[in-house]
Design an enzyme around this catalytic site. Sequence first.
Site, mmCIF file in Angstrom:
data_model
loop_
_atom_site.group_PDB
_atom_site.id
_atom_site.type_symbol
_atom_site.label_atom_id
_atom_site.label_comp_id
_atom_site.label_asym_id
_atom_site.label_seq_id
_atom_site.Cartn_x
_atom_site.Cartn_y
_atom_site.Cartn_z
ATOM 1 N N GLU A 12 1.878 -5.637 9.615
ATOM 2 C CA GLU A 12 3.190 -5.008 9.645
ATOM 3 C C GLU A 12 3.963 -5.423 10.897
ATOM 4 O O GLU A 12 3.382 -5.903 11.886
ATOM 5 C CB GLU A 12 3.033 -3.476 9.607
ATOM 6 C CG GLU A 12 4.339 -2.685 9.567
ATOM 7 C CD GLU A 12 5.266 -3.026 8.403
ATOM 8 O OE1 GLU A 12 5.766 -4.168 8.369
ATOM 9 O OE2 GLU A 12 5.501 -2.151 7.553
ATOM 10 N N HIS A 68 0.837 -1.192 0.000
ATOM 11 C CA HIS A 68 0.000 0.000 0.000
ATOM 12 C C HIS A 68 0.876 1.248 0.000
ATOM 13 O O HIS A 68 2.107 1.179 0.020
ATOM 14 C CB HIS A 68 -0.934 0.009 1.218
ATOM 15 C CG HIS A 68 -0.192 0.080 2.524
ATOM 16 N ND1 HIS A 68 0.419 1.228 2.967
ATOM 17 C CD2 HIS A 68 0.060 -0.867 3.456
ATOM 18 C CE1 HIS A 68 1.020 0.994 4.120
ATOM 19 N NE2 HIS A 68 0.814 -0.269 4.445
#
Length: 228
Positions: free
Chosen positions: A98, A16
């Site tokens: 993440e 992203h």
Amino acid sequence: MSDKDAGTPRVFLIRHEWTISGKYTGRSDIPLTPHGEDQVASSGKVIVGSGKIIDPAKLAHLFISPRTRAQRTYEILFDETARKNLRERAEISEDIREWEYGVYDGLLTAEIRAGRKERGLDSLRPWNIWEDGCEDGESAAEVSNRLDRIISKIREIQGPYLNGEKGVDVVLIAHGHILRAFAKRWIGFELAMKLPMMLEPGAVAVLSYEHHKVNEPALLLGVNMGGS
């Protein structure tokens, strides 16, 4: 891929938008900006669709980070019809979230290193996430363990079809650090091993196998933009 490798399954890593501030954002659930949405949409027009590099009809599974910015990336890349057809194959997975930055979440690299230096740490070399991990967050070993779980699942999915018997490509939609860590683990590297990599926001990286063998994972450095 060359003709002899044309049917070899692929794993697509989609990142992203990069956080504008450049700060570490793991648990921080920051949405895409309008610019980030435009980046993803532009990439999607080129790489996603019937007969394109990422053909929804050839996808066996998708692993998507639970963070809003990753899920929105998925929504932009795949239209409503594709998402409906992929519903049973699209998995929101904590294993591809993440890196957990712990007390470093929201900081810049320079701020992390300065703070550690003030506490008498890192006298021999600067802090390096790949070796040192994150205080109150994840170590490199912990990140490796969860990524290895995904890799095992992917190889179970793709292993029986390495000669192109059916389309079993896989997509991961996630974040900068974790996708680069995934690429290292894919080829068997410890995270501390030096392998400089860059992955642009809204871009796609590709992994595959050499010689149609599941025990020969590889980085696919060139992709035919004309499709599969």
